[in-house]
Write a protein that holds these residues in place. Structure first.
Motif, short mmCIF file in Angstrom:
data_model
loop_
_atom_site.label_atom_id
_atom_site.label_comp_id
_atom_site.label_asym_id
_atom_site.label_seq_id
_atom_site.Cartn_x
_atom_site.Cartn_y
_atom_site.Cartn_z
N ALA A 202 -92.75 24.18 66.40
CA ALA A 202 -91.65 23.20 66.54
C ALA A 202 -90.62 23.39 65.43
N HIS A 203 -91.12 23.62 64.21
CA HIS A 203 -90.24 23.75 63.05
C HIS A 203 -89.37 25.02 63.14
N LEU A 204 -89.98 26.10 63.65
CA LEU A 204 -89.27 27.39 63.70
C LEU A 204 -88.65 27.68 65.09
N TYR A 205 -88.77 26.71 65.98
CA TYR A 205 -88.25 26.88 67.35
C TYR A 205 -88.84 28.12 68.02
N LEU A 206 -90.17 28.27 67.86
CA LEU A 206 -90.88 29.39 68.49
C LEU A 206 -91.91 28.82 69.45
N SER A 207 -92.33 29.63 70.40
CA SER A 207 -93.40 29.16 71.30
C SER A 207 -94.73 29.22 70.54
N ALA A 208 -95.70 28.43 71.00
CA ALA A 208 -97.02 28.42 70.37
C ALA A 208 -97.65 29.82 70.43
N GLY A 209 -97.40 30.52 71.54
CA GLY A 209 -97.94 31.88 71.70
C GLY A 209 -97.37 32.84 70.67
N THR A 210 -96.07 32.69 70.35
CA THR A 210 -95.44 33.56 69.35
C THR A 210 -96.04 33.31 67.97
N VAL A 211 -96.27 32.04 67.66
CA VAL A 211 -96.89 31.70 66.36
C VAL A 211 -98.29 32.29 66.29
N ARG A 212 -99.05 32.18 67.39
CA ARG A 212 -100.39 32.78 67.42
C ARG A 212 -100.32 34.29 67.21
N ASN A 213 -99.32 34.92 67.82
CA ASN A 213 -99.14 36.37 67.65
C ASN A 213 -98.85 36.72 66.19
N TYR A 214 -97.99 35.89 65.55
CA TYR A 214 -97.69 36.12 64.13
C TYR A 214 -98.96 36.02 63.29
N MET A 215 -99.77 34.98 63.54
CA MET A 215 -100.99 34.79 62.77
C MET A 215 -101.97 35.94 62.99
#
Length: 201
Positions: free
Chosen positions: A163-176
């Motif tokens: 929400a903070h970075l305006y990214l999808s949850a899937g994108t954040v998971r990919n980053y992690m």
């Protein structure tokens, strides 16, 4: 002029020994001793010392956190960090906090006394071993990966990060997933620990 010193060290025996040895010096007086970072801050405010000798790893607040706070507050007190750790992340944080000295605990007390005098004259004192130990590996994380990991380390959930970075949850998971892969660790807790220790976040 007598140099007024406060010692912040959680090991009572070492704290007492340091205090005794420094008090033998004609021009140095230990005016306060603290076993945790919060106590150091209280004593600095109350006693207005010239120099603070701080251990890095203290309860309630680390020596580096105290140094950062005093730097932000533009305290006149000069900070010397005493450590057993040659970790790059620590050294970088100490430099960012504008400390005046970064020394090893096992050095001779007369060397420490001379370093205190030098710091009072406006010099900076850094143990060569700690500087060489801090020559860091290249940070493998991109700026966005660092940003994501910093947010996760502050306690934010993946949902909050997205929400903070305006990214999808899937994108954040990919980053992690990419961060864990790059740091060759098992999970996000290990990733945070590894990145903090090496000064990468």
């Amino acid at each position: 002029m007598t140099i007024k010193v406060i010692i912040g060290e959680d090991q009572r025996m070492l704290r007492g020994a340091l205090g005794t040895l420094l008090n033998y010096e004609d021009d140095i007086e230990v005016i306060g001793q603290a076993e945790n970072g919060r106590e150091v801050e209280r004593l600095v405010e109350q006693l207005q010392p010239d120099v603070c000798l701080l251990d890095i790893e203290m309860p309630l607040k680390s020596g580096l956190a105290v140094a950062e706070k005093l730097y932000i507050e533009k305290s006149a007190c000069k900070i010397i960090i005493l450590t057993t750790f040659a970790r790059p992340g620590y050294f970088e944080k100490a430099v960012r906090a504008n400390v005046h000295g970064y020394l090893l605990k096992d050095g001779p007390s007369e060397d420490l006394a001379q370093c205190i005098r030098n710091v009072m004259k406006g010099k900076r004192e850094f143990a060569p071993e700690l500087i060489f130990g801090s020559l860091k590996e290249e940070n493998p994380l991109t700026e966005r990966e660092q940003e994501v990991l910093r947010m996760v380390s502050s306690g934010m959930t993946s949902k909050e990060v997205s929400a903070h970075l305006y990214l999808s949850a899937g994108t954040v998971r990919n980053y992690m997933s990419e961060i864990i892969n790059k740091l060759q660790v098992k999970n996000r807790i290990e990733a945070i620990s590894e990145a903090e220790e090496k000064g990468w976040i």
